[in-house]
Design a protein around this motif. Structure first.
Motif, PDB file in Angstrom:
ATOM      1  N   HIS A   7       2.820  49.820 -20.194  1.00 30.59           N
ATOM      2  CA  HIS A   7       4.183  49.325 -20.002  1.00 30.59           C
ATOM      3  C   HIS A   7       4.179  47.819 -20.235  1.00 30.59           C
ATOM      4  CE1 HIS A   7       4.836  53.186 -17.911  1.00 30.59           C
ATOM      5  NE2 HIS A   7       3.703  52.919 -17.291  1.00 30.59           N
ATOM      6  N   VAL A   8       5.091  47.344 -21.067  1.00 34.18           N
ATOM      7  CA  VAL A   8       5.135  45.925 -21.417  1.00 34.18           C
ATOM      8  C   VAL A   8       6.543  45.395 -21.183  1.00 34.18           C
ATOM      9  CG1 VAL A   8       4.736  44.203 -23.209  1.00 34.18           C
ATOM     10  CG2 VAL A   8       3.363  46.308 -23.173  1.00 34.18           C
ATOM     11  N   GLY A   9       6.639  44.245 -20.531  1.00 33.72           N
ATOM     12  CA  GLY A   9       7.977  43.720 -20.277  1.00 33.72           C
ATOM     13  C   GLY A   9       8.012  42.268 -19.865  1.00 33.72           C
ATOM     14  N   ILE A  10       9.051  41.923 -19.120  1.00 29.57           N
ATOM     15  CA  ILE A  10       9.360  40.552 -18.722  1.00 29.57           C
ATOM     16  C   ILE A  10       9.714  40.525 -17.238  1.00 29.57           C
ATOM     17  CG2 ILE A  10      10.154  39.850 -21.021  1.00 29.57           C
ATOM     18  CD1 ILE A  10      13.019  40.473 -20.136  1.00 29.57           C
ATOM     19  N   GLY A  11       9.951  39.326 -16.722  1.00 29.58           N
ATOM     20  CA  GLY A  11      10.374  39.184 -15.330  1.00 29.58           C
ATOM     21  C   GLY A  11      11.883  39.040 -15.246  1.00 29.58           C
ATOM     22  N   GLY A  12      12.525  39.980 -14.600  1.00 26.49           N
ATOM     23  CA  GLY A  12      13.977  39.940 -14.453  1.00 26.49           C
ATOM     24  C   GLY A  12      14.695  40.268 -15.749  1.00 26.49           C
ATOM     25  N   TRP A  13      16.026  40.200 -15.697  1.00 27.59           N
ATOM     26  CA  TRP A  13      16.816  40.459 -16.905  1.00 27.59           C
ATOM     27  C   TRP A  13      18.040  39.545 -16.995  1.00 27.59           C
ATOM     28  CZ3 TRP A  13      16.265  43.944 -12.868  1.00 27.59           C
ATOM     29  CH2 TRP A  13      17.396  44.170 -12.068  1.00 27.59           C
ATOM     30  N   THR A  14      18.278  38.732 -15.961  1.00 25.50           N
ATOM     31  CA  THR A  14      19.416  37.807 -15.972  1.00 25.50           C
ATOM     32  C   THR A  14      18.906  36.393 -16.206  1.00 25.50           C
ATOM     33  OG1 THR A  14      20.597  39.205 -14.389  1.00 25.50           O
ATOM     34  CG2 THR A  14      21.399  36.963 -14.686  1.00 25.50           C
ATOM     35  N   PHE A  15      19.140  35.882 -17.423  1.00 22.05           N
ATOM     36  CA  PHE A  15      18.668  34.546 -17.782  1.00 22.05           C
ATOM     37  C   PHE A  15      19.545  34.054 -18.929  1.00 22.05           C
ATOM     38  CE2 PHE A  15      15.221  31.883 -19.947  1.00 22.05           C
ATOM     39  CZ  PHE A  15      15.352  30.822 -19.068  1.00 22.05           C
ATOM     40  N   GLU A  16      20.353  33.035 -18.660  1.00 13.78           N
ATOM     41  CA  GLU A  16      21.366  32.599 -19.618  1.00 13.78           C
ATOM     42  C   GLU A  16      20.813  32.328 -21.026  1.00 13.78           C
ATOM     43  OE1 GLU A  16      23.979  30.428 -22.018  1.00 13.78           O
ATOM     44  OE2 GLU A  16      22.150  29.539 -21.154  1.00 13.78           O
ATOM     45  N   THR A  21      19.703  35.025 -27.916  1.00  8.11           N
ATOM     46  CA  THR A  21      18.333  35.027 -28.441  1.00  8.11           C
ATOM     47  C   THR A  21      17.733  36.419 -28.302  1.00  8.11           C
ATOM     48  OG1 THR A  21      17.509  34.267 -26.284  1.00  8.11           O
ATOM     49  CG2 THR A  21      17.933  32.593 -27.957  1.00  8.11           C
ATOM     50  N   PHE A  22      17.789  36.969 -27.095  1.00  9.65           N
ATOM     51  CA  PHE A  22      17.338  38.342 -26.847  1.00  9.65           C
ATOM     52  C   PHE A  22      18.537  39.282 -26.829  1.00  9.65           C
ATOM     53  CE2 PHE A  22      15.956  41.358 -23.234  1.00  9.65           C
ATOM     54  CZ  PHE A  22      15.457  42.304 -24.123  1.00  9.65           C
ATOM     55  N   TYR A  23      19.529  38.952 -26.033  1.00  8.21           N
ATOM     56  CA  TYR A  23      20.738  39.775 -25.976  1.00  8.21           C
ATOM     57  C   TYR A  23      21.657  39.429 -27.151  1.00  8.21           C
ATOM     58  CZ  TYR A  23      19.237  40.724 -21.192  1.00  8.21           C
ATOM     59  OH  TYR A  23      18.517  41.096 -20.087  1.00  8.21           O
ATOM     60  N   LEU A  27      27.444  40.516 -25.964  1.00  4.61           N
ATOM     61  CA  LEU A  27      27.102  41.633 -25.081  1.00  4.61           C
ATOM     62  C   LEU A  27      27.576  41.330 -23.666  1.00  4.61           C
ATOM     63  CD1 LEU A  27      25.492  44.369 -24.804  1.00  4.61           C
ATOM     64  CD2 LEU A  27      23.574  42.952 -24.005  1.00  4.61           C
ATOM     65  N   ALA A  28      28.297  42.254 -23.063  1.00 10.79           N
ATOM     66  CA  ALA A  28      28.777  42.062 -21.697  1.00 10.79           C
ATOM     67  C   ALA A  28      27.588  41.937 -20.744  1.00 10.79           C
ATOM     68  CB  ALA A  28      29.656  43.243 -21.289  1.00 10.79           C
ATOM     69  N   GLN A  29      27.683  41.013 -19.792  1.00 11.71           N
ATOM     70  CA  GLN A  29      26.575  40.795 -18.871  1.00 11.71           C
ATOM     71  C   GLN A  29      26.211  42.055 -18.102  1.00 11.71           C
ATOM     72  OE1 GLN A  29      26.771  37.254 -16.431  1.00 11.71           O
ATOM     73  NE2 GLN A  29      27.767  36.086 -18.060  1.00 11.71           N
ATOM     74  N   LYS A  30      27.190  42.876 -17.793  1.00 10.90           N
ATOM     75  CA  LYS A  30      26.902  44.104 -17.046  1.00 10.90           C
ATOM     76  C   LYS A  30      26.112  45.105 -17.888  1.00 10.90           C
ATOM     77  CE  LYS A  30      31.347  46.365 -18.090  1.00 10.90           C
ATOM     78  NZ  LYS A  30      32.568  46.942 -17.492  1.00 10.90           N
ATOM     79  N   LYS A  31      26.005  44.849 -19.196  1.00  8.67           N
ATOM     80  CA  LYS A  31      25.251  45.729 -20.082  1.00  8.67           C
ATOM     81  C   LYS A  31      23.850  45.196 -20.391  1.00  8.67           C
ATOM     82  CE  LYS A  31      28.434  48.884 -21.057  1.00  8.67           C
ATOM     83  NZ  LYS A  31      28.237  50.344 -20.791  1.00  8.67           N
ATOM     84  N   LYS A 250       9.555  31.197 -21.212  1.00 11.32           N
ATOM     85  CA  LYS A 250      10.457  32.248 -20.734  1.00 11.32           C
ATOM     86  C   LYS A 250      11.508  32.658 -21.758  1.00 11.32           C
ATOM     87  CE  LYS A 250      13.255  33.656 -16.790  1.00 11.32           C
ATOM     88  NZ  LYS A 250      13.665  33.361 -15.406  1.00 11.32           N
ATOM     89  N   VAL A 251      12.029  31.693 -22.516  1.00  9.06           N
ATOM     90  CA  VAL A 251      13.047  32.038 -23.501  1.00  9.06           C
ATOM     91  C   VAL A 251      12.499  33.024 -24.526  1.00  9.06           C
ATOM     92  CG1 VAL A 251      14.553  31.146 -25.328  1.00  9.06           C
ATOM     93  CG2 VAL A 251      14.267  29.855 -23.208  1.00  9.06           C
TER      94      VAL A 251
END
Length: 265
Positions: A7-16, A21-23, A27-31, A250-251
């Motif tokens: 399993h590969v990932g990141i820390g958290g998902w809310t980062f402006e 850049t990623f999102y 894209l709506a924040q709730k998505k 992080k970015v």
């Protein structure tokens, strides 16, 4: 030799700065969680370090992710940031009881991170390991510990964690010492030395090596070239492996996670 799940990932998902850049733009924040959970294979939930959440929050996070996705959950600072770890029992129970089990089969290891000033006190750290529950409401729990002081780099600490079945987090960090000894039936790694100047967080030339290391962990190996505190080699058996690009760069961390996923595939 067969390998366990990786399993590969990141820390958290809310980062402006991830917006655009990623999102995808617009894209709506709730998505965002739904998007991240399909672009990656794991997320380390870090908000639980600072505060508690309601069971409905964990249930919602589980529903947002596809089958096979895994969340690891960072333990509360009220458990780990203590002079006497043996006194953390009530806080550990409160943390575990807040609703983690609502993640269901998407619940990965619980991750306990200690301050860099915390030195190894064998009796007190053993007392902390003894406080970690192996089950809650019928759900099995796994634990990983990240220590960040040189005093833990001793065989006694490794043996203690192996006896408890608790994973020692391997952290590739520019600031803190690393311990790569395998001490559980899974591996937990945090790649913290990235930089935003690199499009993939880490230099592209580093990815072949990390791909080899992660595959070796999953196959039950003991990768050469990493810092070990003990000469004792655990049995070779496939191990579920969790790898997070976090903190440094992080970015660019999501791009790094996606690149490693691509190479592992």
């Amino acid at each position: 030799m067969s390998s366990a799940l990786i399993h590969v990932g990141i820390g958290g998902w809310t980062f402006e700065p991830w917006r655009g850049t990623f999102y995808p733009p617009g894209l709506a924040q709730k998505k965002e969680l739904e998007f991240a959970a399909r672009a990656l294979t794991a997320i380390e939930i870090n908000g639980t370090y600072y505060s508690t959440f309601k069971p409905a929050s964990f249930a919602g996070w589980a529903a947002a992710a596809p089958e096979g996705f895994v969340y690891t959950v960072k333990g509360s600072r009220f458990c780990t940031n203590r002079k006497v770890l043996a006194e953390a029992g009530e806080s550990v129970q409160r943390f575990v009881g807040q609703g983690l089990v609502e993640l269901g089969d998407k619940l990965g290891p619980l991750f306990w991170q200690f301050m860099a000033t915390k030195k190894f006190d064998a009796a007190d750290f053993q007392a902390f390991l003894d406080l970690l529950p192996r089950k809650h409401e019928g759900v099995a729990l796994r634990h990983a510990v990240q220590v960040r002081h040189d005093s833990f780099h001793v065989p006694e600490f490794v043996a203690m964690c192996r006896k408890a079945g608790v994973a020692i987090v391997y952290a590739d960090s520019p600031q803190y010492p690393a311990i790569a000894d395998i001490s559980a039936d899974f591996v937990y790694a945090r790649l913290e030395a990235g930089e935003d100047e690199n499009p993939l967080c880490y230099p592209g030339a580093h990815f072949p090596r990390w791909t080899e290391v992660v595959k070796s962990w999953a196959a039950g190996g003991r990768p050469e070239g990493l810092p070990y505190a003990s000469d004792e080699v655990p049995p070779v058996t496939p191990r579920e492996t969790f790898v997070f690009f976090i903190h440094g760069g992080k970015v660019r961390a999501p791009a790094a996670a996606q690149e490693l996923i691509r190479r592992l595939a």
